[in-house]
Design an enzyme around this catalytic site. Structure first.
Site, mmCIF file in Angstrom:
data_model
loop_
_atom_site.group_PDB
_atom_site.id
_atom_site.type_symbol
_atom_site.label_atom_id
_atom_site.label_comp_id
_atom_site.label_asym_id
_atom_site.label_seq_id
_atom_site.Cartn_x
_atom_site.Cartn_y
_atom_site.Cartn_z
ATOM 1 N N TYR A 268 0.830 -1.208 0.000
ATOM 2 C CA TYR A 268 0.000 0.000 0.000
ATOM 3 C C TYR A 268 0.870 1.267 0.000
ATOM 4 O O TYR A 268 1.840 1.365 0.739
ATOM 5 C CB TYR A 268 -0.945 0.021 1.200
ATOM 6 C CG TYR A 268 -2.188 -0.821 0.960
ATOM 7 C CD1 TYR A 268 -3.036 -0.556 -0.111
ATOM 8 C CD2 TYR A 268 -2.508 -1.876 1.805
ATOM 9 C CE1 TYR A 268 -4.161 -1.331 -0.336
ATOM 10 C CE2 TYR A 268 -3.646 -2.657 1.588
ATOM 11 C CZ TYR A 268 -4.458 -2.370 0.502
ATOM 12 O OH TYR A 268 -5.582 -3.135 0.271
ATOM 13 N N MET A 327 -4.207 -5.448 6.207
ATOM 14 C CA MET A 327 -5.137 -5.976 7.207
ATOM 15 C C MET A 327 -4.833 -7.436 7.542
ATOM 16 O O MET A 327 -4.818 -7.816 8.702
ATOM 17 C CB MET A 327 -6.579 -5.865 6.712
ATOM 18 C CG MET A 327 -7.605 -6.229 7.767
ATOM 19 S SD MET A 327 -9.309 -6.192 7.168
ATOM 20 C CE MET A 327 -9.601 -4.448 6.996
#
Lengths: 411, 411
Positions: A268, A327
């Protein structure tokens, strides 16, 4: 079916760690393990059972619901509820434990005492309370200047028993001077009110971190949390505690191995950009599981997060975590490891090592993750399978009667 | 008995949010809500049931165990397992779902395809697979250069059905240029291999963040996670999505109000030192519950974390969080609030507001907490009581047959 990760919990190590603490504080000092939040997520029943069998004298939890849960495990030791209790009724699940004297409450201020006093008077039983003094943490407790009045009220009330006086240190893992200043305030209060304090009243202030400075903070009881889990709160300071055994090991596996060309960006926001052609591995563990997510600048300035690489449970080496933790995934740089070993999706990885001093032991993981050992342990998600080693001892050292006696009164 | 905190979950808001997404992507685009990790901790059964009734077309989860759990809730939609599956057997709990075609798997690389192919061939059923292309995230998927070979192998295997081709954006909440570059690579691959790709193959790349840029990323399916929860991944960017309703509200109470003299230090390591005589409140919520713990320098440079102060559920104002967040407590500065209102231990506090734009809404909480909305939601501890508003709709818009049909094939 693929399992994302697992946590191995070594129950005999918990008993061993309690023994290490016992060595430091001696036989005349009570040991009160802190087992709040499901024993930091390790499982209240098994942890408390092991600690009780290992000679713990009392347990501390934060909330009433945790005390109720602990009573329900069959625990026979006294249980101290640390938070200021503001709601009490006869239908309260905590009521039986209060009535038998197993559950002790902490008095933080006048209105807190008002409630406890009127409750105990109304239902006509002896409620054991510990007075908490604020000596500098300013998170709960009363000013020492108000403490004497509260003690007098407790002593004057036939339904209350002053079972303890306590305080909490703000900086025991970082600053000895601040801790000493708090200790001096606490001592001054105890000395000034010695006439009011019965000899059976437990005096407690130390946690594992302050025991690191030596046993001068132990007084008549110590509240240890990190200690039973085998962690030292601050490994960079000289420590009086040695020989603790880490209780936890967290492992997973590599689910993909990939090549990434020099200059490509990984994860990310493209936080990591290798300066050489690289091999990366994907591990199916992320922040939802409790893996730390240090800010980018922390990552760049500190020793990086690393995982151990395992083959048939033998440690092959370590690989740094690169890029943002997602996550439920993280990425590791396998480039150096691949030069020496054949790394594939059959490799397991060790996220948290149970070997003290390993670059992924609890302290290193906390430091590289910009967090604290407590936070690492307590935030491991309940969804991760716990694999238990050893059994909860069945017979306890003391009989239930002995424990109730020792807990409610004192040595 | 004192409750530490509670989370209110608004199920109708989830249905509403799905409607907002539907408005953006139109009727011809599938919507695949991401419900991994127990629907980000909101409860898989209730969330998936609400989304299915609201017109979702497919679900995405990360791990096989989550797909099994979702099948067990009675879900009738196709379920996409995102991780590279490395272990399969006939006794796998996921096997029935694979065999009926409800569970779809993602192909990340050659060895992954080898396993899926031999498994489907051996047990002689049609396995639906989605090919994942790595267009720049470098966290799973295959290089576009290898993609054509994988597609050919899938098309040639009578036991495999290419149900989708997908990619994942690395920077869709921070950088449109990077997202466009990935989109261009993805488009180029799809164009170059158009002859190999059946018209029923789902093309999907967008998540809520990229839909923020408009519907050009939607293709034939969108995978939305944050969207159904009512959050925008980056509220500072212009957004094509408006009208989402926050689904969560997290509240607690004040358990102590205290005075702290100017110059005293509050909390662990004395991080906060008020420059005036102050009133602080203790809230029984901490990092174990999932409250963020921003590093000290972040706290000092950014808008602080704040909580709402409630009286009879009416908002009185806000109070900043001061000092370090502890495991199960945090401290708020009530000095300003006390000048206007009478604040006591009867006050409730709102840790996470369900009012968009509030200084403690999900985006503000994430920003002040040095984290992301996904992390705030998914890390709320299971121990916090969930209070559900609304009911999971019983009748679904489409019949089971329709769904299976739509999921396995395409518009």
């Amino acid at each position: 079916m693929d399992e994302l990760s697992r946590i191995d919990i070594d129950l005999p190590a918990i008993g061993h760690n309690l023994g290490v603490i016992r060595q430091i504080v001696g036989d005349d000092c009570r040991i009160c393990p802190v087992v709040k939040s499901d024993a930091y997520g390790l499982g209240l029943h098994r942890v408390a059972g092991t600690l009780e069998a290992g000679g713990a004298d009392m347990f501390a939890v934060y909330a009433p619901a945790e005390a109720v849960e602990l009573v329900a495990t069959g625990c026979r030791l006294p249980i101290l509820v640390l938070m200021p209790v503001r709601e009490l009724s006869m239908v309260d699940p905590m009521y039986p434990g209060l009535r038998t004297g197993q559950v002790h409450l902490v008095v933080h201020d006048v209105s807190n005492l008002d409630l406890l006093e009127s409750f105990a008077m109304e239902f006509d039983f002896l409620l054991h309370v510990h007075l908490k003094l604020d000596t500098g943490m300013h998170r709960g407790g009363c000013d020492p200047g108000d403490g004497a009045d509260l003690i007098e009220r407790i002593m004057d009330c036939p339904s209350l028993h002053l079972a303890g006086i306590c305080t909490h240190f703000s900086s025991s893992s970082t600053c000895r001077e601040t801790t000493d200043r708090q200790m001096d305030r606490f001592d001054a209060f105890i000395d000034a009110n010695a006439d009011l304090i019965d000899s059976d009243c437990l005096i407690h202030c130390a946690t594992t971190a302050s025991l690191n400075f030596g046993d001068r903070y132990a007084r008549s009881m110590v509240r240890v949390g990190l200690g039973w889990s085998g962690s030292s709160p601050n490994p960079t300071m000289d420590s009086a505690i040695s020989g603790l055994s880490p209780v936890l090991r967290w492992t997973s596996r590599i689910v993909q191995v990939r090549h990434v060309a020099r200059g490509e960006r990984v994860g990310y926001d493209g936080d990591w950009c290798p300066d050489r052609d690289s091999t990366i591995g994907i591990v199916p563990v992320g922040y939802v599981d409790g893996y730390p997510t240090p800010p980018r600048d922390h990552q760049q300035s500190c020793t990086p997060l690393v995982v151990g690489l395992l083959w048939n449970d033998q440690l092959l080496g370590h690989a740094p975590v690169v890029g943002k933790v997602s996550m439920d995934q993280l990425t590791i740089d396998l480039t150096d490891a691949c030069e020496v070993n054949s790394i594939s999706t059959n490799c397991r990885v060790e996220l948290l090592s149970n070997v003290q001093g390993a670059p992924n032991d609890i302290q290193s993981l906390a430091m590289a993750g910009a967090t604290k050992p407590h936070a690492i342990i307590s935030r491991l998600h309940p969804r991760i399978r716990r694999v238990i080693h050893g059994e909860v001892p069945q017979g306890n050292v003391l009989s239930a009667g002995d424990h109730a006696q020792r807990g409610a009164s004192a040595v």
